[in-house]
Design an enzyme around this catalytic site. Structure first.
Site, short mmCIF file in Angstrom:
data_model
loop_
_atom_site.label_atom_id
_atom_site.label_comp_id
_atom_site.label_asym_id
_atom_site.label_seq_id
_atom_site.Cartn_x
_atom_site.Cartn_y
_atom_site.Cartn_z
N HIS A 64 0.86 -1.19 0.00
CA HIS A 64 0.00 0.00 0.00
C HIS A 64 0.89 1.24 0.00
CE1 HIS A 64 0.93 -0.56 4.24
NE2 HIS A 64 0.36 0.60 4.56
N ASP A 68 5.91 4.56 5.00
CA ASP A 68 6.82 3.62 5.66
C ASP A 68 6.93 2.30 4.90
OD1 ASP A 68 4.10 3.38 6.53
OD2 ASP A 68 4.72 2.06 8.15
N HIS A 144 -7.54 -1.81 5.64
CA HIS A 144 -6.74 -0.73 6.19
C HIS A 144 -7.38 0.61 5.82
CE1 HIS A 144 -3.29 0.80 8.20
NE2 HIS A 144 -2.65 1.24 7.14
N HIS A 272 5.89 -5.26 12.40
CA HIS A 272 5.29 -3.93 12.24
C HIS A 272 4.99 -3.33 13.60
CE1 HIS A 272 2.48 -0.78 10.72
NE2 HIS A 272 3.28 -0.84 9.66
#
Length: 306
Positions: A64, A68, A144, A272
């Site tokens: 995506h 980051d 998300h 993560h």
């Protein structure tokens, strides 16, 4: 001996780089072809530290378009340009990703020694986006704040092993061996049918790796990754920050473990991690309560698949 299928963790932190973790980046080494998954800051430095070869990198999969997960992309593409790369590099991006990333890549690489090939996919669909003779990669729709997907790496069925003693006994010609590896029987010149099981041994089981990037708890994932050898699933927060996880569409360590339990995977790797955790041992304990076969991601960790 089974062919190489390893996952290298180059970064396993979330949005903010820290002294302990870099943003998310992984490299899958499948039979000495390298596939990068996401490309956070510091990716190329970790590439060097782990003695991975830029020349073997064939594709990059971006889950995506949060920074980051892609801020390292321009840097690694520029470095390979300076090194005189000639082979194509394939980028797999969510819809709209080319419009965002191509201008930056072009701006910092006015004269390219190689071609960057852009492929876009709809993160809402489960589909195969890469295939070669021995591997497929398919998208895993996630939940998300922006369009996001994971990736499922599936080794294609392996050929059966030749039983040399029996092949010599039945005087099987060399040109028949490939047919035997595919599971076919052998017919002698006088018409005798020799079952394949007499002449070969079972193939090595196909191996699978699933990468689930940023996502809220999403039960539908379990069905798609059912029985995989290794599942990487984000675990940004612990139970102490469950409300924050819900607000930001992230998972807790317990959420990740619940997906692993439902999917009956062999091993779970969680990562993560939020920068607020100076020690992820509490996240590991919470995950292990639900799914004992859990390990913490860390930079330089190499996980063998299968």
């Amino acid at each position: 001996m089974m062919e190489k299928f390893d996952v290298h963790i180059l970064g396993c932190g979330s949005a903010i780089p820290t002294g302990r973790h870099l943003p998310t980046t992984q490299v899958v080494n499948f039979r000495d072809k390298l596939f990068m998954i996401d490309c956070g800051e510091g990716a190329q430095l970790q590439f060097r530290k782990q003695r991975l070869k830029f020349s073997r990198l064939v594709s990059v999969f971006i889950s995506h378009l949060h920074g980051d997960h892609c801020f390292g992309l321009v840097g690694i593409i520029s470095t390979m340009n300076l090194l005189g790369r000639t082979a194509q590099l394939h980028l797999y991006l969510p819809l709209g990703g080319t419009e965002v990333l191509k201008p930056m890549i072009d701006y910092f690489n006015r004269e390219m020694t190689y071609e960057v090939v852009y492929h876009e996919h709809d993160t809402r669909k489960q589909e195969v986006i890469y295939e070669d003779r021995s591997l497929t990669v398919e998208t895993i729709p996630l939940c998300h704040r922006i369009p996001c997907c994971g990736f499922l790496f599936k080794e294609k069925p392996n050929p059966r092993h030749i039983n040399r003693e029996m092949v010599d006994f039945w005087k099987v010609p060399l040109y028949e061996l490939e047919r035997l590896r595919r599971g076919e029987d052998f017919v002698t010149p006088d018409g005798t049918v020799v079952p394949n099981e007499r002449l070969t041994k079972p193939a090595d089981p196909s191996r699978t790796y699933a990468y689930c990037s940023d996502t809220a708890f999403h039960p539908a994932v379990a069905a798609q990754v059912l029985g995989v050898d290794v599942l990487y699933h984000e675990a940004t927060f612990g139970e102490d920050n469950r409300n924050r996880a819900k607000e930001t569409f992230h998972s807790t360590a317990r959420d990740a473990a619940e997906i692993a339990r439902r999917a009956r995977v062999k091993k779970l790797v969680i990562g993560h991690f939020s920068a607020r955790y100076e020690d992820e041992s509490s996240l590991l304990r919470e995950a292990e309560e639900v799914f004992p076969q859990t390990v913490l991601a860390r930079e330089s960790l190499v996980v063998s698949v299968g």
